[in-house]
Enzyme design. Structure first.
Site, PDB file in Angstrom:
ATOM      1  CD  GLU A 158      -0.115 -11.666  11.743  1.00 20.63           C
ATOM      2  OE1 GLU A 158      -1.344 -12.165  11.486  1.00 20.63           O
ATOM      3  OE2 GLU A 158      -0.016 -10.545  12.029  1.00 20.63           O
ATOM      4  CD  GLU A 265       3.214  -6.032  12.464  1.00 17.64           C
ATOM      5  OE1 GLU A 265       2.680  -6.442  13.453  1.00 17.64           O
ATOM      6  OE2 GLU A 265       3.167  -6.297  11.174  1.00 17.64           O
TER       7      GLU A 265
HETATM    8  O1  9MR Z   1      -2.552  -2.804  15.286  1.00 19.89           O
HETATM    9  C1  9MR Z   1      -3.350  -3.197  14.482  1.00 19.89           C
HETATM   10  C2  9MR Z   1      -4.770  -2.709  14.838  1.00 19.89           C
HETATM   11  O2  9MR Z   1      -5.000  -1.519  15.028  1.00 19.89           O
HETATM   12  C3  9MR Z   1      -5.893  -3.382  13.729  1.00 19.89           C
HETATM   13  O3  9MR Z   1      -7.197  -3.164  14.134  1.00 19.89           O
HETATM   14  C4  9MR Z   1      -5.490  -4.759  13.316  1.00 19.89           C
HETATM   15  C5  9MR Z   1      -6.552  -5.213  12.227  1.00 19.89           C
HETATM   16  O4  9MR Z   1      -6.040  -4.562  11.114  1.00 19.89           O
HETATM   17  O5  9MR Z   1      -4.265  -4.808  13.086  1.00 19.89           O
HETATM   18  C6  9MR Z   1      -3.222  -4.580  14.139  1.00 19.89           C
HETATM   19  O6  9MR Z   1      -2.071  -4.782  13.488  1.00 19.89           O
HETATM   20  C7  9MR Z   1      -1.423  -6.141  13.344  1.00 19.89           C
HETATM   21  C8  9MR Z   1      -0.707  -6.188  12.332  1.00 19.89           C
HETATM   22  O7  9MR Z   1      -1.440  -5.546  11.089  1.00 19.89           O
HETATM   23  C9  9MR Z   1      -0.149  -7.457  11.971  1.00 19.89           C
HETATM   24  N1  9MR Z   1       0.513  -8.100  12.905  1.00 19.89           N
HETATM   25  C10 9MR Z   1      -0.356  -7.983  14.263  1.00 19.89           C
HETATM   26  C11 9MR Z   1      -0.703  -6.580  14.450  1.00 19.89           C
HETATM   27  C12 9MR Z   1      -1.248  -6.264  15.850  1.00 19.89           C
HETATM   28  O8  9MR Z   1      -2.479  -7.309  15.951  1.00 19.89           O
END
Ligand code: 9MR
Length: 356
Positions: A158, A265
Site C-alpha cells: 500500500e 486479497e
Molecule cells: O485482514 C487483516 C486484518 O485481520 C488485520 O487486523 C489487519 C492489520 O494487520 O490487516 C488486514 O489485512 C489487510 C492487508 O494486510 C492489506 N490490505 C488490506 C487488508 C484488509 O484491511
C-alpha cells in the site's frame, strides 16, 4: 485499508438495529463444486490466521480447496518485530509448516507497510546508519527465514496515498526517501532470496484510476532504476456494485509491464447492509461479480497469472466484520459460516473449470 463509516451508514445501522435483531440470513449453500485448487495451473490462495489452523474443520477445508497461503497479519512487522528489536517467529513458522504439510505454496505478506510503524524503529535516529541497518536486518531476517519456501513477498504494501495522487508519507519514506525506501526494500529482499518474486501490493486500483496511474508511474520509475521488482499485486477488495469492466481494465493496465499479476486479497462485500434478509438481487450481483473477476484474471496472458487469492475462508473469518471493516453482517467470501460452498464458490469454479 479501513472502510469509512459515513454519517448515512451510521444512521442506517442505528435504525436497523432497533428494527431487527435477528441479522441477515445466510445465503443458500450449493452442491459442492470440485475443489478450487484442482482447477487451475496457477495457485488459488487464501489468507489465514494461525489460531484457526487448530480447528480441524477449518484446516481441512482450507487444505482441500486452496493451494497457496498468505498470513492475514502474523507475518507482518506488527507481529514479528518486538519493541526491544527481537523477533517472534512462532506463529509465522506454524503457518509455514501447515502450508508445507498440505502441499501449499506460501506468499509472504508484508515486509514494509505504512501501518506498521514500530517502536524498535522509532527509537533510532531516523537518518542515521542504525535506522538503515535495522531496515536491512529486518528484511534479511524475515525473508531469509522462509527462503526456499515463500515463493514470493509483498515487499512494500500500500505505497500509494488514499487520494491516489501521491505516495504515502510514513516512517520509512521520511527517513530513507520516498522512492528510495521502496527500492532499498526490494534490494534487501532480493539479497535475502534471489529466487523470490517480489511484489508491490495495493488496493482500489480498479476503483480509482488516478491511484492506479500513480502506482504505475512508481513501478515505471523503479524498473527504470533497476530495482528488483518482479510482480504486481492488486488486492481487489471490492463491492458487489463495482461498475462492470473495472477489474478487467485495471488488470489489463497493470499487466502492461509484462510482470506476473497477483490478484492478492479478493473479497466482494455486500455493502453495509443491516437488513433482516439480504436482497436477493444484491447476492446475485455479487455472484456475477465473482465470475467477472475470474474471467478478467483468465483474460491475462497465462504466464502473467501468478495467483488468485481470496481474503478469508468462511464468511465468519472476514476482516470486514471486524473493527477495521465495520460491516458486521457482511458475507463477502466463498464459504458460509458452516464451511459450505456458496454460489460465489460455484461461480469461480465454473469459470476456472472451463478455462483453467
Ligand atoms: O485482514 C487483516 C486484518 O485481520 C488485520 O487486523 C489487519 C492489520 O494487520 O490487516 C488486514 O489485512 C489487510 C492487508 O494486510 C492489506 N490490505 C488490506 C487488508 C484488509 O484491511
Amino acid at each position: 485499508m479501513t472502510t469509512k463509516i459515513t454519517r448515512r451508514s451510521a444512521i442506517a445501522s442505528a435504525l436497523a438495529l432497533t428494527a431487527c435483531s435477528q441479522g441477515a440470513k445466510s445465503q443458500p449453500a450449493v452442491t459442492p463444486p470440485p475443489p478450487l485448487r484442482t482447477l487451475t495451473p496457477f495457485p488459488i490462495g487464501c489468507c489465514v490466521q494461525e489460531r484457526w489452523l487448530h480447528e480441524p474443520e477449518y484446516a481441512d477445508l482450507l487444505g482441500e480447496q486452496f493451494s497457496q497461503l498468505t498470513a492475514e497479519w502474523e507475518m507482518k512487522m506488527e507481529y514479528i518485530l518486538r519493541e526491544d528489536g527481537g523477533f517472534k517467529f512462532d506463529r509465522p513458522d506454524s503457518i509455514a509448516s501447515f502450508a508445507k504439510a498440505r502441499d501449499m505454496a506460501l506468499h509472504g505478506h508484508a515486509l514494509i507497510w505504512y501501518a506498521n510503524e514500530n517502536d524498535a524503529f522509532k527509537r533510532l535516529d531516523g537518518r542515521g546508519k542504525p535506522f538503515a541497518d535495522a531496515y536491512r536486518n529486518y528484511i534479511l531476517a524475515v525473508v531469509g527465514r522462509y527462503r526456499g519456501q515463500a515463493r514470493s513477498w509483498d515487499v512494500v504494501n500500500e505505497p500509494i496515498a488514499d487520494d491516489g495522487e501521491r505516495l504515502r508519507d510514513c516512517l520509512w519514506s521520511r527517513n530513507l526517501g520516498v522512492d528510495d525506501h521502496i527500492a532499498l526494500a526490494l534490494e534487501h529482499a532480493h539479497e535475502a532470496d534471489p529466487n523470490a518474486v517480489l511484489f508491490l501490493n495495493d488496493y482500489h486500483l480498479e476503483l480509482k484510476p488516478n491511484k492506479r496511474a500513480t502506482f504505475m508511474r512508481l513501478i515505471e520509475r523503479l524498473l527504470k532504476r533497476g530495482a528488483p521488482l518482479s510482480g504486481i499485486g492488486t488486492q481487489t477488495h471490492i463491492d458487489y456494485d463495482l461498475p462492470q469492466g473495472a477489474v478487467a481494465e485495471a488488470l489489463r493496465d497493470l499487466a502492461s509491464f509484462g510482470l506476473p499479476i497477483h490478484l492478492s486479497e479478493l473479497d466482494i462485500s455486500l455493502g453495509d447492509h443491516y437488513l433482516p434478509a439480504l436482497p436477493g438481487d444484491r447476492v446475485k450481483r455479487q455472484v456475477a461479480k465473482y465470475a467477472e473477476v475470474a474471467e478478467a484474471f483468465m483474460a491475462l496472458p497465462a504466464r502473467q497469472r501468478f495467483a488468485f487469492t481470496i481474503w478469508g475462508l468462511r464468511d465468519d473469518n472476514t476482516w470486514l466484520r471486524g473493527n477495521s471493516g465495520q460491516r458486521p453482517k457482511d458475507q463477502p467470501l466463498l464459504f458460509d459460516e458452516a464451511g459450505k460452498a456458496k454460489a460465489t464458490c460455484r461461480a469461480l469454479a465454473d469459470v476456472f473449470g472451463q478455462r483453467g
